[in-house]
Enzyme design. Structure first.
Site, PDB file in Angstrom:
ATOM      1  N   LYS A  27       0.853  -1.190   0.000  1.00  0.00           N
ATOM      2  CA  LYS A  27       0.000   0.000   0.000  1.00  0.00           C
ATOM      3  C   LYS A  27       0.890   1.241   0.000  1.00  0.00           C
ATOM      4  O   LYS A  27       1.827   1.331   0.790  1.00  0.00           O
ATOM      5  CB  LYS A  27      -0.912  -0.038   1.234  1.00  0.00           C
ATOM      6  N   GLU A  31     -19.722  -3.721  10.310  1.00  0.00           N
ATOM      7  CA  GLU A  31     -20.639  -2.851  11.036  1.00  0.00           C
ATOM      8  C   GLU A  31     -21.769  -3.633  11.693  1.00  0.00           C
ATOM      9  O   GLU A  31     -22.173  -3.333  12.825  1.00  0.00           O
ATOM     10  CB  GLU A  31     -21.230  -1.792  10.084  1.00  0.00           C
ATOM     11  N   ARG A  34     -25.414  -0.171   7.087  1.00  0.00           N
ATOM     12  CA  ARG A  34     -25.090  -1.601   7.081  1.00  0.00           C
ATOM     13  C   ARG A  34     -25.588  -2.310   8.339  1.00  0.00           C
ATOM     14  O   ARG A  34     -25.674  -3.529   8.379  1.00  0.00           O
ATOM     15  CB  ARG A  34     -23.571  -1.779   7.015  1.00  0.00           C
TER      16      ARG A  34
HETATM   17  C1  LIG Z   1     -19.002  -0.726   4.755  1.00  0.00           C
HETATM   18  C2  LIG Z   1     -17.780   0.147   4.810  1.00  0.00           C
HETATM   19  N1  LIG Z   1     -17.174   0.358   5.997  1.00  0.00           N
HETATM   20  C3  LIG Z   1     -16.073   1.135   6.068  1.00  0.00           C
HETATM   21  C4  LIG Z   1     -15.560   1.713   4.945  1.00  0.00           C
HETATM   22  C5  LIG Z   1     -14.371   2.655   5.026  1.00  0.00           C
HETATM   23  N2  LIG Z   1     -13.230   2.139   4.308  1.00  0.00           N
HETATM   24  C6  LIG Z   1     -12.896   2.551   3.075  1.00  0.00           C
HETATM   25  S1  LIG Z   1     -11.559   1.808   2.463  1.00  0.00           S
HETATM   26  C7  LIG Z   1     -11.349   0.915   3.872  1.00  0.00           C
HETATM   27  C8  LIG Z   1     -10.227  -0.043   3.994  1.00  0.00           C
HETATM   28  C9  LIG Z   1     -10.302  -1.053   2.936  1.00  0.00           C
HETATM   29  O1  LIG Z   1      -9.224  -1.928   3.080  1.00  0.00           O
HETATM   30  P1  LIG Z   1      -8.919  -2.942   1.921  1.00  0.00           P
HETATM   31  O2  LIG Z   1     -10.171  -3.509   1.388  1.00  0.00           O
HETATM   32  O3  LIG Z   1      -7.917  -3.903   2.399  1.00  0.00           O
HETATM   33  O4  LIG Z   1      -8.329  -2.022   0.771  1.00  0.00           O
HETATM   34  P2  LIG Z   1      -7.023  -1.114   0.803  1.00  0.00           P
HETATM   35  O5  LIG Z   1      -7.476   0.271   1.151  1.00  0.00           O
HETATM   36  O6  LIG Z   1      -6.083  -1.673   1.811  1.00  0.00           O
HETATM   37  O7  LIG Z   1      -6.493  -1.193  -0.572  1.00  0.00           O
HETATM   38  C10 LIG Z   1     -12.346   1.213   4.798  1.00  0.00           C
HETATM   39  C11 LIG Z   1     -12.438   0.645   6.141  1.00  0.00           C
HETATM   40  C12 LIG Z   1     -16.236   1.477   3.735  1.00  0.00           C
HETATM   41  N3  LIG Z   1     -15.850   2.033   2.592  1.00  0.00           N
HETATM   42  N4  LIG Z   1     -17.326   0.684   3.701  1.00  0.00           N
END
Ligand SMILES: Cc1ncc(C[n+]2csc(CCOP(=O)(O)OP(=O)(O)O)c2C)c(N)n1
Length: 684
Positions: A305, A390, A418
């Site tokens: 990342k 959630e 959610r």
């Molecule tokens: C239902 C929901 N909860 C929280 C989020 C906030 N959120 C956006 S990106 C993220 C992290 C995602 O991690 P990952 O899928 O591993 O992708 P990365 O950013 O590491 O590439 C979060 C928690 C969201 N978009 N949707």
């Protein structure tokens, strides 16, 4: 001209040789980093998937095949490769590029998304639909059919919806590729047992190792697998046995206990990896074979990342979605932004927890975004990060309430959706006092329509005994928290915006904020408060504002002071509303303007109308200001508030309208809410 500028569509990319692709990657990284430093936006997630995105577009034809992003925050490289480089300079503003997939921008974007966990299920649906239409790819029967690919992160795949999607995917009898983008990070550290499992898998099982050792493992294998996948698959299968026999976490320094396959294959998915997600030839080799498979498959890709910039790699949490920043040589500095409601909430929670040992706090993968990082540091035993779960978090809070704790669940208003069923069934229906802290309630600015907290009042209002509050500044936030701490009759919620706290009210009325009293508003212009019984105090118009619009209402009242006497109330509760105040105003013929940073449908203003109607009062003198029944796209929060007519100018218009209404006794043409620019999906 650089290579990137010459790529107007993925067809141009495919004309390049594999040797030229690293240069394209480099140009994409530079373009994204430069732009995000100017406008803010998702940085580290996009830097991490540059090679992966190039390889996907190099191997598949997503003008025909289907590509679905989970969350969608990692779609910038995809946008730059699909003809949208010219939109990048206006990233996250109304005329420019959305920070999430946007079908209005391009047929290469299939769903407008921003919430985690959904891509696999939507992809299953498209795969089934294409197959039923006779358009699904099959190596023997329909070689020209459409393939389906989804890409999902290691933190999002633990989400319940993603698990349900995998459960469905494993039953597909056709090509279906899930690319697991594993960077070992959520926004912060990923949480939960599966995250620990990925930690173990990822350590040493890179494809380089596979290749050296694979020959000895070639035995029976699923049909349709090509050379490199065949090797990797069998290495995975062998190591999976080790996992099954020895599920204990590997200790530091020891070799990883197994690859991904052992886990996903229980879902019926052929699983390969992890492979190096920055090695373009390897990615292309694997994807080329995966493209022609006739069964569902997970390709586990390990990425870094923030790849390409030391500061982003070194602190991918901070640079997950930074605000604008300055980069001078090695020095990188985020611009200072003032004190946010989020920061105020983090401090407030720590204070509450100090004084009440029964208070527990949870976040679902947003410790920094909700301020829960502070309780997590100060009270690790009573603070929980569930990961992107959630629904689980809310039920866990209900369980803790049942055991006598006072749970606070801090969640973005948009993600509360959610957990609505859990709020209903496991909390409200049981009479359990779960407390919801709704960060980023209302319009959110650059993230746009996928993240507005536009409907929390409407959905929570349906649940009996729920107390729905809002903060207008830091003192009122503390007062609301204290109210919630002792409110045991049902759910309670507190909404506050993606904004900084204001000191306007403190400057006018002093720092002393009266305690919250169920269903009671607070007069912010006490001299004009009708309930003081002073006839001279009779205002021409009363504004009942729910949450931070109260601050702009005060400013609007100031601007109109030469023309009208405007009383402003901080409504404090959308459920129950202040019936006595509404009665006092309407019985005196004083028109009411309600203001809320929330949809007009079922929101605070709707509660005021219902209250008037229940009391048999004439509600025709109520003018409601709030969000329109259409989607508001990405822009600055300030512009969005103006567009919705709930900034100072919009509230002033509403007040004038209400005053004229009272003078003529006629209903005018409804609230002066401008119609927002609506983004409608493009059929494909
Ligand atoms: C239902 C929901 N909860 C929280 C989020 C906030 N959120 C956006 S990106 C993220 C992290 C995602 O991690 P990952 O899928 O591993 O992708 P990365 O950013 O590491 O590439 C979060 C928690 C969201 N978009 N949707």
């Amino acid at each position: 001209m650089g290579l990137l500028e010459s790529i107007k569509s993925p067809a141009d990319l495919r004309k390049l040789s594999i040797d030229q692709l690293p240069q394209v990657a480099q140009e994409i990284r530079t373009a994204i980093c430069d732009q995000v430093s100017r406008s803010g936006g998702h940085l580290a997630p996009n830097l991490g998937v540059v090679e992966l995105t190039i390889a996907l577009h190099y191997v598949f034809d997503f003008g025909h095949d289907r590509l679905l992003f989970d969350v969608g925050h990692q779609c910038y490289p995809h946008k730059l490769l699909t003809g949208r480089l010219h939109m990048l300079p206006n990233l996250r503003t109304s005329g420019g590029m959305s920070g999430f997939p946007e079908p209005n921008e391009s047929p290469y974007d299939l769903f407008r998304v921003g919430h985690a966990g959904t891509a696999i299920s939507c992809a299953v649906g498209m795969a089934r639909g294409d197959t039923l239409n006779g358009e699904g790819y099959h190596p023997e029967t329909n070689a020209k059919g459409r393939r389906v690919v989804s890409i999902i992160g290691d933190a999002s795949i633990v989400n319940g919806v993603a698990m349900e999607g995998l459960n469905g995917a494993g039953t597909l009898n056709r090509q279906f590729l899930v690319v697991l983008n594993d960077n070992g990070m959520s926004i912060s550290k990923p949480q939960g047992a599966l995250a620990q499992y990925f930690d173990r898998v990822r350590v040493s099982h890179l494809y380089a190792d596979f290749k050296k050792q694979a020959k000895g493992w070639l035995r029976s294998m699923p049909s349709g697998l090509g050379g490199v996948i065949r090797e990797a698959y069998h290495k995975a299968g062998e190591a999976a046995k080790a996992v099954i026999h020895d599920p204990t976490p590997s200790t530091a320094g020891s070799h990883a206990s197994g690859p991904t396959g052992g886990w996903f294959e229980h879902f019926g998915l052929v699983t390969v990896g992890p492979i190096d997600g920055h090695d373009l030839p390897t990615l292309i080799e694997f994807l080329t074979e995966a493209r022609d498979l006739d069964r569902p498959m997970v390709l586990h890709v390990k990425t870094i990342k923030g790849k390409g910039f030391d500061f982003a790699e070194g602190d991918s949490s901070k640079f997950h979605s930074p605000s604008p920043f300055v980069r001078e040589g090695c020095r990188v500095e985020l611009k200072k932004e003032g004190r946010s409601f989020t920061a105020a909430m983090g401090d407030a929670l720590v204070e509450v927890m100090k004084h009440d040992p029964k208070v527990v706090v949870a976040t679902a993968a947003m410790p920094d975004g909700t301020g829960v990082n502070k309780p997590l540091a100060a009270f690790p035993d009573r603070s929980f990060d569930t990961g992107i779960c959630e629904s689980h978090a809310l039920d866990m809070m209900a369980g803790m309430a049942k055991t006598g704790f006072k749970p606070f669940f801090a969640v973005y208003a948009t993600f509360l959706q959610r957990a609505f069923d859990q709020a209903f069934q496991e909390a409200s229906l049981q009479g359990l006092p779960v407390r919801l802290l709704l960060d980023r309630a209302g319009l959110v600015g650059g993230d746009g329509s996928v993240h507005h907290g536009f409907c929390d009042i409407a959905i929570l209002r349906t649940l009996p005994n729920t107390a729905i509050t809002a903060a207008i500044d830091e003192p009122s936030m503390l007062a609301a928290l204290e109210f919630m701490r002792t409110y045991d009759d049902g759910l309670s919620s507190l909404r506050y915006p993606r904004d900084n706290v204001s000191d306007v009210v403190t400057q006018r009325l002093g720092a002393q904020c009266p305690p919250f009293e169920l269903g009671k508003a607070r007069a912010l212009t006490p001299d004009l408060d009708v309930q003081r019984g002073d006839r001279a105090a009779r205002p021409d118009v009363a504004v009942l504002a729910f949450g931070v619009p109260a601050i702009d209402a005060l400013k609007a009242a100031d601007q109109l002071a030469g023309d009208y006497k405007v009383a402003v109330y901080d409504a404090r509760f959308a459920k129950p509303v202040d019936h006595e105040l509404i009665r006092a105003l309407l019985e005196r013929g004083i028109p009411i303007v309600t203001v809320e940073d929330h949809t007009l449908i079922g929101g605070f203003g709707a509660s005021v109308l219902e209250s008037a109607q229940q009391m048999g009062l004439d509600a025709s003198r109520v003018v409601r200001l709030g969000l329109p029944d259409s989607w508001i796209i990405q822009d600055s929060r300030t512009s969005q508030l103006a567009e919705a007519g709930i900034d100072v100018a919009g509230i002033s218009r509403g007040i004038r309208q209400a005053a004229e209404l009272a003078a003529t006794g006629q209903m005018l043409s409804g609230p002066t809410v401008q119609v927002a620019r609506v983004a409608s999906p493009v059929a494909r």
